[in-house]
Design a protein around this motif. Structure first.
Motif, PDB file in Angstrom:
ATOM      1  N   GLY A 113       0.806  -1.196   0.073  1.00 13.66           N
ATOM      2  CA  GLY A 113      -0.017   0.132   0.015  1.00 13.66           C
ATOM      3  C   GLY A 113       0.924   1.224   0.093  1.00 13.66           C
ATOM      4  N   GLY A 117      -0.924   7.766   1.739  1.00  9.56           N
ATOM      5  CA  GLY A 117      -0.959   7.915   3.001  1.00  9.56           C
ATOM      6  C   GLY A 117       0.184   7.435   3.637  1.00  9.56           C
ATOM      7  N   LEU A 118      -0.032   6.553   4.639  1.00 10.92           N
ATOM      8  CA  LEU A 118       1.343   6.195   5.501  1.00 10.92           C
ATOM      9  C   LEU A 118       2.259   5.254   4.685  1.00 10.92           C
ATOM     10  N   GLY A 119       1.810   4.659   3.766  1.00 10.42           N
ATOM     11  CA  GLY A 119       2.713   3.758   2.981  1.00 10.42           C
ATOM     12  C   GLY A 119       3.775   4.528   2.104  1.00 10.42           C
ATOM     13  N   ARG A 159      -1.285  -1.758  -5.803  1.00 12.80           N
ATOM     14  CA  ARG A 159      -2.151  -2.420  -6.720  1.00 12.80           C
ATOM     15  C   ARG A 159      -2.054  -2.010  -8.222  1.00 12.80           C
ATOM     16  N   LEU A 170       1.196  -5.221  -6.430  1.00 11.03           N
ATOM     17  CA  LEU A 170       0.677  -6.281  -5.458  1.00 11.03           C
ATOM     18  C   LEU A 170      -0.705  -5.937  -4.849  1.00 11.03           C
ATOM     19  N   ALA A 191      -5.170  -8.297  -1.546  1.00 12.72           N
ATOM     20  CA  ALA A 191      -6.607  -9.317  -1.499  1.00 12.72           C
ATOM     21  C   ALA A 191      -6.548 -10.442  -2.666  1.00 12.72           C
ATOM     22  N   ILE A 233       1.020  -3.179  10.336  1.00 13.49           N
ATOM     23  CA  ILE A 233       0.369  -1.728  10.954  1.00 13.49           C
ATOM     24  C   ILE A 233      -0.967  -2.269  11.381  1.00 13.49           C
ATOM     25  N   SER A 234      -1.185  -2.131  12.282  1.00 15.10           N
ATOM     26  CA  SER A 234      -2.534  -2.537  12.903  1.00 15.10           C
ATOM     27  C   SER A 234      -3.154  -1.094  13.578  1.00 15.10           C
ATOM     28  N   TYR A 256     -13.440  -3.546  10.030  1.00 16.63           N
ATOM     29  CA  TYR A 256     -12.166  -3.027  10.196  1.00 16.63           C
ATOM     30  C   TYR A 256     -11.713  -3.538  11.706  1.00 16.63           C
ATOM     31  N   LYS A 303      -8.525  -6.025  12.366  1.00 12.39           N
ATOM     32  CA  LYS A 303      -7.192  -5.666  12.984  1.00 12.39           C
ATOM     33  C   LYS A 303      -7.108  -6.523  14.167  1.00 12.39           C
TER      34      LYS A 303
HETATM   35  P1  NAP Z   1      -4.885   5.054   3.083  1.00 16.66           P
HETATM   36  O1  NAP Z   1      -4.704   6.498   3.015  1.00 16.66           O
HETATM   37  O2  NAP Z   1      -6.422   4.767   3.019  1.00 16.66           O
HETATM   38  O3  NAP Z   1      -4.176   4.103   2.239  1.00 16.66           O
HETATM   39  C1  NAP Z   1      -4.441   2.665   2.084  1.00 16.66           C
HETATM   40  C2  NAP Z   1      -3.505   2.180   1.330  1.00 16.66           C
HETATM   41  O4  NAP Z   1      -4.063   0.558   1.091  1.00 16.66           O
HETATM   42  C3  NAP Z   1      -3.677   2.598  -0.080  1.00 16.66           C
HETATM   43  O5  NAP Z   1      -2.281   2.634  -0.441  1.00 16.66           O
HETATM   44  C4  NAP Z   1      -4.545   1.565  -0.715  1.00 16.66           C
HETATM   45  O6  NAP Z   1      -4.000   1.299  -2.030  1.00 16.66           O
HETATM   46  C5  NAP Z   1      -3.913   0.121  -0.204  1.00 16.66           C
HETATM   47  N1  NAP Z   1      -4.720  -0.812  -0.397  1.00 16.66           N
HETATM   48  C6  NAP Z   1      -6.003  -0.938  -0.033  1.00 16.66           C
HETATM   49  N2  NAP Z   1      -6.510  -2.329  -0.307  1.00 16.66           N
HETATM   50  C7  NAP Z   1      -5.506  -2.766  -0.931  1.00 16.66           C
HETATM   51  C8  NAP Z   1      -5.081  -4.150  -1.761  1.00 16.66           C
HETATM   52  N3  NAP Z   1      -6.018  -5.070  -1.805  1.00 16.66           N
HETATM   53  N4  NAP Z   1      -3.944  -4.411  -2.214  1.00 16.66           N
HETATM   54  C9  NAP Z   1      -2.941  -3.558  -2.140  1.00 16.66           C
HETATM   55  N5  NAP Z   1      -3.050  -2.136  -1.371  1.00 16.66           N
HETATM   56  C10 NAP Z   1      -4.206  -1.704  -0.994  1.00 16.66           C
HETATM   57  O7  NAP Z   1      -4.717   4.563   4.693  1.00 16.66           O
HETATM   58  P2  NAP Z   1      -3.583   4.742   5.698  1.00 16.66           P
HETATM   59  O8  NAP Z   1      -4.079   5.908   6.778  1.00 16.66           O
HETATM   60  O9  NAP Z   1      -2.345   5.419   4.990  1.00 16.66           O
HETATM   61  O10 NAP Z   1      -3.150   3.544   6.622  1.00 16.66           O
HETATM   62  C11 NAP Z   1      -2.382   2.705   6.360  1.00 16.66           C
HETATM   63  C12 NAP Z   1      -2.247   1.720   7.420  1.00 16.66           C
HETATM   64  O11 NAP Z   1      -2.295   2.531   8.879  1.00 16.66           O
HETATM   65  C13 NAP Z   1      -3.624   0.770   7.559  1.00 16.66           C
HETATM   66  O12 NAP Z   1      -3.168  -0.263   7.920  1.00 16.66           O
HETATM   67  C14 NAP Z   1      -4.459   1.424   8.491  1.00 16.66           C
HETATM   68  O13 NAP Z   1      -5.344   0.427   9.003  1.00 16.66           O
HETATM   69  C15 NAP Z   1      -3.559   1.966   9.468  1.00 16.66           C
HETATM   70  N6  NAP Z   1      -4.135   2.720  10.397  1.00 16.66           N
HETATM   71  C16 NAP Z   1      -4.426   4.070   9.942  1.00 16.66           C
HETATM   72  C17 NAP Z   1      -4.778   5.062  10.840  1.00 16.66           C
HETATM   73  C18 NAP Z   1      -5.033   6.587  10.573  1.00 16.66           C
HETATM   74  O14 NAP Z   1      -5.626   7.430  11.189  1.00 16.66           O
HETATM   75  N7  NAP Z   1      -4.850   7.073   9.213  1.00 16.66           N
HETATM   76  C19 NAP Z   1      -5.205   4.742  12.176  1.00 16.66           C
HETATM   77  C20 NAP Z   1      -4.808   3.405  12.632  1.00 16.66           C
HETATM   78  C21 NAP Z   1      -4.394   2.574  11.569  1.00 16.66           C
HETATM   79  P3  NAP Z   1      -5.086   1.968  -3.389  1.00 16.66           P
HETATM   80  O15 NAP Z   1      -4.553   3.359  -3.693  1.00 16.66           O
HETATM   81  O16 NAP Z   1      -4.819   0.951  -4.586  1.00 16.66           O
HETATM   82  O17 NAP Z   1      -6.597   1.944  -2.963  1.00 16.66           O
END
Ligand code: NAP
Length: 256
Positions: A13, A17-19, A39, A65, A68, A156-157, A178, A182
């Motif tokens: 990912g 975002g964080l990735g 992906r 990648l 899912a 990352i949970s 969700y 987690k």
């Molecule tokens: P985000 O901005 O929504 O980004 C999610 C990332 O996951 C995107 O790169 C998305 O790619 C990717 N993704 C989703 N489904 C996928 C799949 N089937 N295969 C590959 N990539 C996929 O979320 P984020 O805030 O950066 O979150 C990153 C992590 O931190 C997650 O594990 C989340 O649960 C955790 N987290 C975040 C927060 C928060 O406040 N932000 C809090 C607690 C935990 P696409 O662009 O292709 O959709």
């Protein structure tokens, strides 16, 4: 964080975002090989990541990648494996996840299955398919004990997966699939830690805080830079003492 010239890492990912921030900060830490997985590497959502790869040829490699899809995970591992040497892969950041806005009463079978496939089964098969490269890294390192630049899996949970924290939240948290996923990811951490202990491959769950991203929204108190700086500080300090644990980006231990 110490410079990581010899370190190789996979981030799932990684396109936003964080990735994406994780890739940027691993680059700043001079990680020598970063496999930035997403992906749709050719899509509009991945422009920033393509730019990074263009500016850092031979360091940032884009990998297709979809976590899912087990076939996609296998194909990505074959590609990454072909680009690694005998020193293997030091670090996996299982970051990709989805957050459908559904309650216990509205979540459909599809919501549950899709969220589980992405947030739990995906990380499991990433660990399994990439395990030979982690094992190679642990073996090649020659260092005693456990550390992230030897071999580590970081899941990352979220505090939303904590069975102790969730009931005490003052605000409603309407993301039922969700939270359950987690909690499942946290159990995956516990199993992985137990199963990979003999290989000296470190594994933890980490909560990144509530962060301003597409998932976290604008009201979140911290940005991706603060969260990832914190997570990398924590990850950089890990030893076998934290193996199998659950922490947040400040280094605090969280209850399961
Ligand atoms: P985000 O901005 O929504 O980004 C999610 C990332 O996951 C995107 O790169 C998305 O790619 C990717 N993704 C989703 N489904 C996928 C799949 N089937 N295969 C590959 N990539 C996929 O979320 P984020 O805030 O950066 O979150 C990153 C992590 O931190 C997650 O594990 C989340 O649960 C955790 N987290 C975040 C927060 C928060 O406040 N932000 C809090 C607690 C935990 P696409 O662009 O292709 O959709």
């Amino acid at each position: 964080m110490a410079a990581l010239k010899a370190c190789s890492a996979l981030v799932t990912g990684a396109n936003r975002g964080l990735g994406l921030e994780m890739v940027k900060q691993l680059l700043e830490a001079r990680c020598s090989k970063i496999f930035a997985a997403c992906r749709d590497p050719d899509g509009t959502n991945s422009e920033a990541l393509r730019e990074l790869a263009k500016n850092h040829p031979g360091v940032v490699t884009l990998v297709k990648l979809d976590v899912a899809d087990p076939c996609s995970i296998k194909a990505s591992a074959e590609k990454v494996g072909s680009l690694l040497d005998k020193n293997g892969l030091n670090l996996i950041i299982n970051n990709a996840a989805v957050l459908p806005s559904k309650s216990m009463l509205t979540a459909t079978v599809e919501d549950m299955v899709h969220t589980f496939n992405t947030n739990v089964i995906g990380p499991l098969f990433v660990i399994r398919e990439y395990l030979p490269y982690l094992r190679a890294a642990a073996k090649a390192s020659g260092k005693p004990g456990m550390s992230w630049d030897k071999a580590a899996v970081i899941n990352i949970s979220s505090d939303a997966g904590s069975m102790s924290i969730m009931p005490s939240l003052s605000e409603p948290f309407p993301f039922f699939p969700y939270s359950i996923s987690k909690a499942g990811l946290n159990m995956l951490t516990v199993y992985t830690a137990k199963d990979l202990k003999a290989d000296e491959i470190l594994c933890i769950s980490i909560h990144p805080g509530w962060v301003k991203t597409d998932m976290g929204g604008d009201k979140a108190p911290i940005d991706t830079r603060q969260s990832v700086e914190g997570m990398l500080r924590v990850i950089g300090s890990l030893t076998e003492k934290q193996h199998g644990g659950f922490m947040d980006y400040t280094g605090e231990t969280l209850p399961w």
